[in-house]
Design a protein around this motif. Structure first.
Motif, PDB file in Angstrom:
ATOM      1  N   LEU A 194     -40.544  30.232-119.584  1.00  0.00           N
ATOM      2  CA  LEU A 194     -39.718  29.041-119.567  1.00  0.00           C
ATOM      3  C   LEU A 194     -38.748  29.100-120.733  1.00  0.00           C
ATOM      4  N   GLU A 195     -37.596  28.488-120.535  1.00  0.00           N
ATOM      5  CA  GLU A 195     -36.602  28.521-121.591  1.00  0.00           C
ATOM      6  C   GLU A 195     -36.227  27.103-121.989  1.00  0.00           C
ATOM      7  N   SER A 196     -35.473  26.998-123.064  1.00  0.00           N
ATOM      8  CA  SER A 196     -35.117  25.686-123.571  1.00  0.00           C
ATOM      9  C   SER A 196     -34.244  24.946-122.574  1.00  0.00           C
ATOM     10  N   PRO A 197     -34.410  23.617-122.511  1.00  0.00           N
ATOM     11  CA  PRO A 197     -33.579  22.833-121.610  1.00  0.00           C
ATOM     12  C   PRO A 197     -32.141  22.800-122.104  1.00  0.00           C
ATOM     13  N   HIS A 198     -31.270  22.477-121.200  1.00  0.00           N
ATOM     14  CA  HIS A 198     -29.850  22.406-121.542  1.00  0.00           C
ATOM     15  C   HIS A 198     -29.393  20.965-121.404  1.00  0.00           C
ATOM     16  N   PRO A 199     -29.297  20.216-122.518  1.00  0.00           N
ATOM     17  CA  PRO A 199     -28.889  18.821-122.438  1.00  0.00           C
ATOM     18  C   PRO A 199     -27.507  18.697-121.818  1.00  0.00           C
ATOM     19  N   GLY A 200     -27.292  17.611-121.152  1.00  0.00           N
ATOM     20  CA  GLY A 200     -25.991  17.373-120.540  1.00  0.00           C
ATOM     21  C   GLY A 200     -26.105  16.325-119.467  1.00  0.00           C
ATOM     22  N   ARG A 201     -25.036  16.083-118.764  1.00  0.00           N
ATOM     23  CA  ARG A 201     -25.009  15.061-117.736  1.00  0.00           C
ATOM     24  C   ARG A 201     -25.393  15.654-116.400  1.00  0.00           C
ATOM     25  N   SER A 202     -26.053  14.857-115.606  1.00  0.00           N
ATOM     26  CA  SER A 202     -26.439  15.285-114.271  1.00  0.00           C
ATOM     27  C   SER A 202     -25.202  15.469-113.422  1.00  0.00           C
ATOM     28  N   LYS A 203     -25.273  16.382-112.459  1.00  0.00           N
ATOM     29  CA  LYS A 203     -24.146  16.605-111.566  1.00  0.00           C
ATOM     30  C   LYS A 203     -24.034  15.508-110.521  1.00  0.00           C
ATOM     31  N   GLU A 210     -33.962  21.467-114.833  1.00  0.00           N
ATOM     32  CA  GLU A 210     -32.805  21.108-115.653  1.00  0.00           C
ATOM     33  C   GLU A 210     -32.156  19.802-115.205  1.00  0.00           C
ATOM     34  N   GLU A 211     -31.999  19.599-113.890  1.00  0.00           N
ATOM     35  CA  GLU A 211     -31.303  18.402-113.422  1.00  0.00           C
ATOM     36  C   GLU A 211     -32.066  17.122-113.748  1.00  0.00           C
ATOM     37  N   ILE A 212     -33.371  17.124-113.522  1.00  0.00           N
ATOM     38  CA  ILE A 212     -34.135  15.908-113.814  1.00  0.00           C
ATOM     39  C   ILE A 212     -34.296  15.739-115.321  1.00  0.00           C
ATOM     40  N   TYR A 213     -34.329  16.843-116.062  1.00  0.00           N
ATOM     41  CA  TYR A 213     -34.349  16.739-117.521  1.00  0.00           C
ATOM     42  C   TYR A 213     -33.102  16.021-118.010  1.00  0.00           C
ATOM     43  N   LYS A 214     -31.939  16.411-117.500  1.00  0.00           N
ATOM     44  CA  LYS A 214     -30.693  15.762-117.917  1.00  0.00           C
ATOM     45  C   LYS A 214     -30.688  14.286-117.537  1.00  0.00           C
ATOM     46  N   GLU A 215     -31.298  13.974-116.414  1.00  0.00           N
ATOM     47  CA  GLU A 215     -31.387  12.578-115.979  1.00  0.00           C
ATOM     48  C   GLU A 215     -32.164  11.742-116.997  1.00  0.00           C
ATOM     49  N   PHE A 216     -33.332  12.219-117.380  1.00  0.00           N
ATOM     50  CA  PHE A 216     -34.152  11.472-118.333  1.00  0.00           C
ATOM     51  C   PHE A 216     -33.546  11.487-119.732  1.00  0.00           C
ATOM     52  N   LEU A 217     -32.918  12.588-120.110  1.00  0.00           N
ATOM     53  CA  LEU A 217     -32.272  12.655-121.422  1.00  0.00           C
ATOM     54  C   LEU A 217     -31.164  11.617-121.530  1.00  0.00           C
ATOM     55  N   GLU A 218     -30.392  11.478-120.469  1.00  0.00           N
ATOM     56  CA  GLU A 218     -29.316  10.485-120.486  1.00  0.00           C
ATOM     57  C   GLU A 218     -29.871   9.061-120.555  1.00  0.00           C
ATOM     58  N   ILE A 219     -30.935   8.815-119.799  1.00  0.00           N
ATOM     59  CA  ILE A 219     -31.549   7.487-119.849  1.00  0.00           C
ATOM     60  C   ILE A 219     -32.018   7.164-121.259  1.00  0.00           C
TER      61      ILE A 219
END
Length: 582
Positions: A568-577, A377-386
């Protein structure tokens, strides 16, 4: 395990940064087994007093990236470099005041920690072996787990120290692992050490550190994992376990973990200046002694602090970010993502947009080694934000006004974007849950549409068929010459040990001469099924939004054996901590 000597006890009370650094350096210079519990209690006390208490009292000190350039009144300079013993003399001018730390308070909390562990762990029941056993480590983790408060939010800040454990019976995931290692050390098991990925911690033990064991949870909580080994099946293709390339700590690196995990946050927008200055001074002392050489995240944290508060006489933040990448390449087979996103973030904040795109593409070239899972989840949010915030912002900035130097006229920038998305698509392949949804597709189309067909046509795209060694290209674009040039560039990017060397950063964006554009033929090798399918669409004179979106959001076209058998479940978009300064 070393307790504090009479010389060290005489340094109390600790009242400023100078005294804390002096205590740490003295203790580490004198002991091969620095006392993790005591050092964690000291920095935990300072951090909690300056953040939690201050936040509730409203005595906040705002600290942002607009800080003055020099903090010489608090941090004095010195030459960079590692090796040698810890130095104390050049911190002689450190006079930033801190909450007073009395030795009696530290000693009381330390003895309370010992009492809890020794009251619940009978080492004789495990045959008193010279080295720890899985059953012993599991027992200690059970003790720590069961003595935590049952009613608190485990992802809250400032729960990573043994001070938090002793004063509030609260620990976060990384704090729990530290407590287990510190407890093993207190019981005389010096073979037990921290193993760190980019978002998880576990324990290694044994004469040669050959055994592994889970002692904490991750994400929503996996307490049932405690005692389970981290096997090849677990870490293969897993970002959470960095493909079996974690940072394995020695005692000094564990002290660096205690320091690197310090959290200066008072609120979502406010940090404690004193905590940051203390963390910076301690990290520099550890860096000078060579204890950060194999610790990319700690080097990045030091670079982050230097970016906000440059230290006179020290190398700039960019060099620290580059050094973190070098460490990850040299010691961890280039399996760590964050060193590239740290440097990419620096370039973005400093409007070095081409370099930002370059290092985000390199980050994606690392993540493609993994299969996406719910643990990411954390690295997903990182790439989503980029992809959905930072790159679109760059496009808005460079699209305004008329400039012959815009990165939109540079085929290499378009190539970096394609490499970035190719890595994301390959990360998705073999995973049970898609990474790319319609939001990703819209951002991709809006971004590539900013590049006209003339610029896009100058990117040499070749498809790598995973089932064949054959390569196909996108037409008669002098492929052999381009591929030879790319191979030559790859050779020159390797150091004498065969490792990939990091590129030096130019402090200004490259001026683009329109007359030179036609001479640029960047090469991109498309490895993911989705981007191979998009190649012709990306090179078309007129872009087809619907076709691109359908191809990008289609169900993953490649299926491989799933790791670990977990749903596996759906990712949760958002900002990294992780803290951001934009």
């Amino acid at each position: 395990m070393a307790k504090l000597s009479s010389e060290e006890r005489a340094m109390f009370p600790l009242t400023d940064i100078k005294s804390v650094v002096k205590l740490f350096t003295t203790h580490l210079n004198k002991n091969k087994e620095p006392n993790l519990a005591i050092l964690s209690i000291i920095v935990g006390h300072i951090e909690n007093t300056l953040t939690c208490a201050r936040g509730t009292a409203g005595q906040e000190t705002s600290l942002t990236s607009s800080l003055p350039v020099d903090y010489d009144d608090c941090v004095t300079g010195g030459g960079g470099g590692g090796g040698g013993g810890l130095q104390t003399d050049r911190y002689s001018d450190l006079d930033c005041t801190l909450p007073v730390v009395e030795y009696e308070s530290v000693e009381a909390l330390y003895h309370r920690f010992l009492a809890i562990i020794k009251a619940h762990v009978d080492v004789t029941a495990f045959g008193t072996p010279k080295y720890a056993t899985r059953e012993l480590v599991k027992r200690i983790s059970d003790v720590v787990w069961c003595t935590l408060s049952s009613s608190y939010y485990k992802d809250r800040a400032h729960l990573q120290s043994i001070y938090s454990y002793m004063t509030g019976a609260k620990l976060d995931s990384s704090g729990t692992t530290l407590a287990v290692v510190a407890a093993c050390q207190a019981l005389g098991y010096n073979d037990v050490h921290l193993a760190l990925s980019e978002d998880h911690t576990w324990v290694v033990f044994g004469e040669k550190g050959q055994h592994t064991v889970e002692v904490t949870w991750h994400g929503k909580g996996n307490e049932d994992k405690r005692g389970i080994p981290v096997t090849d099946e677990v870490y293969s293709k897993s970002w959470l376990y960095v493909n079996g390339q974690p940072v394995i700590c020695d005692r000094y690196m564990e002290v660096a973990t205690i320091v690197s995990n310090m959290n200066p946050g008072i609120s979502a927008t406010t940090d404690s200046e004193e905590v940051m200055l203390l963390q910076q001074a301690l990290l520099w002392s550890l860096y000078d002694a060579g204890h950060l050489a194999k610790y990319p995240m700690a080097i990045d944290n030091l670079g982050d602090l230097e970016e906000m508060m440059p230290t006179k006489g020290r190398q700039p933040a960019t060099k620290m970010y580059e050094e973190a990448i070098t460490s990850a390449v040299r010691y961890y087979d280039n399996q760590h993502v964050y060193p590239y996103t740290y440097l990419g973030g620096y370039c973005y904040r400093n409007k070095l947009y081409k370099q930002a795109l370059k290092y985000w593409a390199k980050a994606a070239s690392v993540i493609k080694n993994y299969n996406y899972s719910r643990d990411d989840e954390e690295i997903y949010k990182e790439f989503l934000e980029i992809a959905n915030e930072l790159i679109p912002h760059i496009m808005r900035v460079v699209s305004s006004g008329i400039s012959a130097r815009s990165i939109l006229k540079d085929p290499e920038c378009f190539a970096y974007l394609i490499e970035f998305y190719d890595g994301i698509c390959e990360w998705e392949e073999g995973s049970a849950t898609p990474v790319l949804h319609i939001g990703w597709a819209k951002a991709l189309f809006n971004t590539i549409s900013k590049f006209d067909a003339h610029v896009r046509s100058h990117v040499k795209m070749i498809c790598i068929d995973p089932d064949s060694a054959d390569l196909s290209d996108n037409g008669d674009l002098q492929g052999s010459a381009v591929e030879k040039a790319a191979a030559a560039e790859a050779r020159t990017s390797q150091d004498q040990n065969g490792n990939m060397a990091t590129d030096c950063i130019n402090l200004t964006e490259e001026d683009i001469d329109p007359s030179e554009v036609l001479h640029r033929w960047p090469l991109v090798k498309l490895a993911s099924a989705k981007m191979r399918g998009l190649r012709d669409l990306l090179l078309a004179d007129k872009l087809n939004s619907q076709a691109i979106s359908l191809q990008l959001t289609a169900q993953s076209q490649v299926t491989t054996k799933k790791r670990g058998g977990n749903e596996l479940e759906s990712p949760h978009p958002g900002r990294s901590k992780r803290t951001r300064r934009e």
